[in-house]
Enzyme design. Structure first.
Site, PDB file in Angstrom:
ATOM      1  N   ARG A 127       0.821  -1.240   0.000  1.00  0.00           N
ATOM      2  CA  ARG A 127       0.000   0.000   0.000  1.00  0.00           C
ATOM      3  C   ARG A 127       0.845   1.276   0.000  1.00  0.00           C
ATOM      4  O   ARG A 127       0.372   2.347   0.380  1.00  0.00           O
ATOM      5  CB  ARG A 127      -0.963   0.037   1.175  1.00  0.00           C
ATOM      6  CG  ARG A 127      -1.989  -1.048   1.143  1.00  0.00           C
ATOM      7  CD  ARG A 127      -3.302  -0.606   1.742  1.00  0.00           C
ATOM      8  NE  ARG A 127      -4.307  -1.636   1.547  1.00  0.00           N
ATOM      9  CZ  ARG A 127      -4.519  -2.635   2.405  1.00  0.00           C
ATOM     10  NH1 ARG A 127      -3.828  -2.704   3.515  1.00  0.00           N
ATOM     11  NH2 ARG A 127      -5.437  -3.537   2.143  1.00  0.00           N
ATOM     12  N   LYS A 149       4.479  11.959 -10.600  1.00  0.00           N
ATOM     13  CA  LYS A 149       3.641  11.155 -11.495  1.00  0.00           C
ATOM     14  C   LYS A 149       4.358   9.847 -11.803  1.00  0.00           C
ATOM     15  O   LYS A 149       5.536   9.852 -12.179  1.00  0.00           O
ATOM     16  CB  LYS A 149       3.377  11.896 -12.802  1.00  0.00           C
ATOM     17  CG  LYS A 149       2.294  12.943 -12.693  1.00  0.00           C
ATOM     18  CD  LYS A 149       1.929  13.442 -14.079  1.00  0.00           C
ATOM     19  CE  LYS A 149       0.931  14.570 -13.990  1.00  0.00           C
ATOM     20  NZ  LYS A 149       0.633  15.134 -15.316  1.00  0.00           N
ATOM     21  N   GLU A 191      11.871  18.264 -23.825  1.00  0.00           N
ATOM     22  CA  GLU A 191      11.214  18.617 -22.555  1.00  0.00           C
ATOM     23  C   GLU A 191      11.877  19.862 -21.944  1.00  0.00           C
ATOM     24  O   GLU A 191      11.221  20.649 -21.264  1.00  0.00           O
ATOM     25  CB  GLU A 191      11.269  17.444 -21.565  1.00  0.00           C
ATOM     26  CG  GLU A 191      10.607  16.148 -22.063  1.00  0.00           C
ATOM     27  CD  GLU A 191       9.085  16.076 -21.878  1.00  0.00           C
ATOM     28  OE1 GLU A 191       8.445  17.134 -21.670  1.00  0.00           O
ATOM     29  OE2 GLU A 191       8.543  14.950 -21.952  1.00  0.00           O
ATOM     30  N   LYS A 233       9.696  23.308 -12.732  1.00  0.00           N
ATOM     31  CA  LYS A 233       8.726  22.246 -12.411  1.00  0.00           C
ATOM     32  C   LYS A 233       8.330  22.315 -10.938  1.00  0.00           C
ATOM     33  O   LYS A 233       7.160  22.120 -10.596  1.00  0.00           O
ATOM     34  CB  LYS A 233       9.288  20.862 -12.761  1.00  0.00           C
ATOM     35  CG  LYS A 233       8.252  19.778 -12.494  1.00  0.00           C
ATOM     36  CD  LYS A 233       8.284  18.621 -13.437  1.00  0.00           C
ATOM     37  CE  LYS A 233       7.098  17.680 -13.168  1.00  0.00           C
ATOM     38  NZ  LYS A 233       7.144  16.467 -13.958  1.00  0.00           N
ATOM     39  N   GLU A 243      -2.766  18.616 -10.520  1.00  0.00           N
ATOM     40  CA  GLU A 243      -3.274  19.023 -11.835  1.00  0.00           C
ATOM     41  C   GLU A 243      -4.771  19.319 -11.820  1.00  0.00           C
ATOM     42  O   GLU A 243      -5.529  18.812 -12.632  1.00  0.00           O
ATOM     43  CB  GLU A 243      -2.960  17.896 -12.838  1.00  0.00           C
ATOM     44  CG  GLU A 243      -2.809  18.404 -14.255  1.00  0.00           C
ATOM     45  CD  GLU A 243      -2.140  17.382 -15.169  1.00  0.00           C
ATOM     46  OE1 GLU A 243      -1.014  16.952 -14.846  1.00  0.00           O
ATOM     47  OE2 GLU A 243      -2.737  17.025 -16.177  1.00  0.00           O
ATOM     48  N   ARG A 248      -0.483  22.763 -13.774  1.00  0.00           N
ATOM     49  CA  ARG A 248       0.397  21.625 -14.072  1.00  0.00           C
ATOM     50  C   ARG A 248       0.131  21.096 -15.486  1.00  0.00           C
ATOM     51  O   ARG A 248       1.037  20.605 -16.158  1.00  0.00           O
ATOM     52  CB  ARG A 248       0.206  20.517 -13.028  1.00  0.00           C
ATOM     53  CG  ARG A 248       1.197  19.392 -13.225  1.00  0.00           C
ATOM     54  CD  ARG A 248       1.366  18.496 -12.033  1.00  0.00           C
ATOM     55  NE  ARG A 248       2.395  17.511 -12.345  1.00  0.00           N
ATOM     56  CZ  ARG A 248       2.965  16.695 -11.497  1.00  0.00           C
ATOM     57  NH1 ARG A 248       2.615  16.751 -10.220  1.00  0.00           N
ATOM     58  NH2 ARG A 248       3.894  15.837 -11.876  1.00  0.00           N
ATOM     59  N   ASN A 252       2.020  19.662 -20.287  1.00  0.00           N
ATOM     60  CA  ASN A 252       1.664  18.758 -21.387  1.00  0.00           C
ATOM     61  C   ASN A 252       1.773  19.427 -22.742  1.00  0.00           C
ATOM     62  O   ASN A 252       1.254  18.891 -23.736  1.00  0.00           O
ATOM     63  CB  ASN A 252       0.257  18.207 -21.168  1.00  0.00           C
ATOM     64  CG  ASN A 252       0.250  17.261 -19.992  1.00  0.00           C
ATOM     65  OD1 ASN A 252       1.128  16.408 -19.886  1.00  0.00           O
ATOM     66  ND2 ASN A 252      -0.679  17.446 -19.088  1.00  0.00           N
ATOM     67  N   HIS A 255       2.208  17.285 -25.703  1.00  0.00           N
ATOM     68  CA  HIS A 255       2.015  15.895 -25.288  1.00  0.00           C
ATOM     69  C   HIS A 255       0.738  15.265 -25.824  1.00  0.00           C
ATOM     70  O   HIS A 255       0.685  14.043 -25.993  1.00  0.00           O
ATOM     71  CB  HIS A 255       2.045  15.781 -23.758  1.00  0.00           C
ATOM     72  CG  HIS A 255       3.430  15.858 -23.181  1.00  0.00           C
ATOM     73  ND1 HIS A 255       4.254  16.949 -23.370  1.00  0.00           N
ATOM     74  CD2 HIS A 255       4.147  14.980 -22.436  1.00  0.00           C
ATOM     75  CE1 HIS A 255       5.402  16.728 -22.755  1.00  0.00           C
ATOM     76  NE2 HIS A 255       5.360  15.545 -22.188  1.00  0.00           N
ATOM     77  N   HIS A 259       1.584  11.956 -27.359  1.00  0.00           N
ATOM     78  CA  HIS A 259       1.098  10.681 -26.826  1.00  0.00           C
ATOM     79  C   HIS A 259       0.343   9.906 -27.901  1.00  0.00           C
ATOM     80  O   HIS A 259       0.436   8.671 -27.965  1.00  0.00           O
ATOM     81  CB  HIS A 259       0.171  10.925 -25.624  1.00  0.00           C
ATOM     82  CG  HIS A 259       0.907  11.274 -24.361  1.00  0.00           C
ATOM     83  ND1 HIS A 259       0.275  11.722 -23.226  1.00  0.00           N
ATOM     84  CD2 HIS A 259       2.220  11.239 -24.062  1.00  0.00           C
ATOM     85  CE1 HIS A 259       1.168  11.945 -22.280  1.00  0.00           C
ATOM     86  NE2 HIS A 259       2.361  11.668 -22.765  1.00  0.00           N
ATOM     87  N   HIS A 273       9.712   9.063 -26.781  1.00  0.00           N
ATOM     88  CA  HIS A 273       8.756   9.981 -26.146  1.00  0.00           C
ATOM     89  C   HIS A 273       9.123  11.439 -26.444  1.00  0.00           C
ATOM     90  O   HIS A 273       8.285  12.226 -26.894  1.00  0.00           O
ATOM     91  CB  HIS A 273       8.724   9.720 -24.635  1.00  0.00           C
ATOM     92  CG  HIS A 273       7.884  10.702 -23.885  1.00  0.00           C
ATOM     93  ND1 HIS A 273       6.518  10.718 -23.941  1.00  0.00           N
ATOM     94  CD2 HIS A 273       8.230  11.743 -23.076  1.00  0.00           C
ATOM     95  CE1 HIS A 273       6.039  11.708 -23.202  1.00  0.00           C
ATOM     96  NE2 HIS A 273       7.063  12.349 -22.661  1.00  0.00           N
TER      97      HIS A 273
END
Ligand code: NAD
Ligand code: GLY
Length: 379
Positions: A127, A149, A191, A233, A243, A248, A252, A255, A259, A273
């Site tokens: 957990r 993330k 990036e 960041k 987000e 935030r 992207n 992205h 993606h 990527h």
């Protein structure tokens, strides 16, 4: 010289962690970690084959010299195709078989792939156990190792299963960039450029001046870029950790397009990527100009810079505008078929848009892909 950037977690006041940036930090990894986790619990290093061959022994030595007890490390296959449920299960099972406890810390030694899957494993093991990120690519140093993330890809798309699980510490030993293949360094540069375009026009000018030397391997410039990006960041995470406020989400930029391209390639390595993000950034800039949101001259300046970094061009495989749009509509940030795009009002002036009709994006992409020749161009 070591720089330190502190990440304040915006949603959980009082908690946070440091990002340490500098050459040679791996040597002191065990001691640096012990400052944050003085009880020195057991540690599980997760890496991939390439990074393992180069740095695992060094990392193990540094940890053991400082008195850490290590579980047998996990060495995953390198590459995006590793971000799957099957590999996640393998990491979790390995940890359980070798006596992981709630005190164990997972050490993610590698690029964004290792960081994402190891961080996700840490967040679900028993957990949730702690993790430390030791990024070894430019992309991971400036982005994926910071901000919590984690995730894997599913057959439905990119990063569709994951969690927010912040590291206890990030150690970015910029000396490791010396062994990074040039293609991977360029992909990470996409990036870096993203931060400049989102909110820092001065940094964009700095990149125009120094980008080529940085990409040629200048260690001091690389470390400075990592510091600037991590500070940017950290500021974003402090303001919008999970987000929810369209802050935030600015990260992207490029992205939603990127993606979709990665998913269409099946994560098979034809497009990295960062390369997909670079194409996405160029499309986002050109779409912004096409919609009259940003002067065409600024979009052209961005394209020129991408070209000079070897990051301008078309996807390296045949692709239809309609299939890109369908994938974009399946992105986790889409709502009721309306895609979430990050667009530009100028260099350093990004904003989140949910207003562009899919037909407009489809038409724009048809024009862009009309003269598709495939592959990234070099200046
Ligand atoms: P990667 O982890 O696949 O690493 C790139 C390649 O370089 C791999 O083959 C790796 O083995 C090799 N490598 C790594 N470090 C090296 C070194 N120092 N020397 C030699 N070879 C080395 O790719 P990446 O670009 O680091 O990360 C991309 C991933 O990051 C994507 O899955 C993306 O979705 C994810 N990402 C996550 C976030 C986040 O916030 N969690 C942000 C951005 C990207
Ligand atoms: N890389 C996007 C984010 O961290 O939010």
């Amino acid at each position: 010289m070591t720089a330190a950037v502190h990440v304040h977690r915006g949603d959980t006041a009082g908690t946070g962690y440091d990002i340490l940036i500098g050459g040679g930090l791996m040597r002191d990894a065990g001691t640096l970690l012990a400052r944050v986790l003085p009880e020195k619990p057991s540690a599980l290093i997760v890496t991939d084959q390439n990074v393992g061959d180069l740095y695992l022994k060094r990392c193990v030595n540094a940890m053991e010299a400082a008195g850490w007890r290590l579980l047998p490390p996990v060495v995953l296959p390198a590459g995006e195709a590793t971000k799957t449920f099957a590999h996640l299960e393998a990491v979790v099972d390995h940890a359980l078989e070798h006596g992981v406890t709630r005190d164990t810390v997972v050490v993610a030694l590698g690029g964004g792939v290792v960081g994402d899957i190891a961080g996700f494993a840490a967040s679900v093991l028993l957990r949730g156990i702690r993790c430390v990120q030791m990024p070894t690519t430019l992309l991971a140093m400036v982005d994926s190792a910071v901000g919590g993330k984690t995730g894997i890809n599913t057959r439905h798309g990119k990063n569709l299963a994951g969690s927010f699980h912040h590291p206890s510490l990030v150690i970015a030993d910029t000396d490791m960039l010396a062994t990074l293949p040039a293609r991977e360094l360029r992909a990470g540069y996409a990036e870096v450029l993203k931060y400049a375009l989102i909110g820092d026009p001065v940094f964009f000018g700095w990149l125009e001046e120094h980008g080529a030397v940085l990409l040629a391997g200048d260690a001091a410039l690389q470390a400075e870029a990592v510091r600037v990006c991590c500070a940017a960041k950290a500021d974003i995470v402090a303001r919008d950790e999970t987000e929810r406020a369209d802050i935030r989400a600015l990260l992207n930029l490029g992205h939603t397009f990127g993606h979709a391209l990665e998913a269409l390639a099946g994560y098979d390595g034809r497009i990295l990527h960062g390369e997909a993000v670079a194409i996405g950034i160029e499309w986002a800039a050109d779409l912004s100009a096409h919609l009259g949101l940003m002067p065409a001259a600024e979009a052209a300046r961005i394209s020129r810079h991408l070209l000079s970094a070897g990051l301008s061009g078309q996807p390296p495989f045949a692709v239809e505008a309609a299939e890109i749009v369908l994938k974009m509509q399946a992105d986790k940030k889409a709502k009721d078929g309306r895609m979430t795009l990050v667009l530009l009002r100028g260099i350093g002036r990004a904003f989140v848009s949910r207003d562009v009709p899919p037909d407009t994006v489809r038409g724009f992409l048809q024009d862009r892909l009309g003269g598709q020749t495939g592959g990234l161009r070099h200046a």
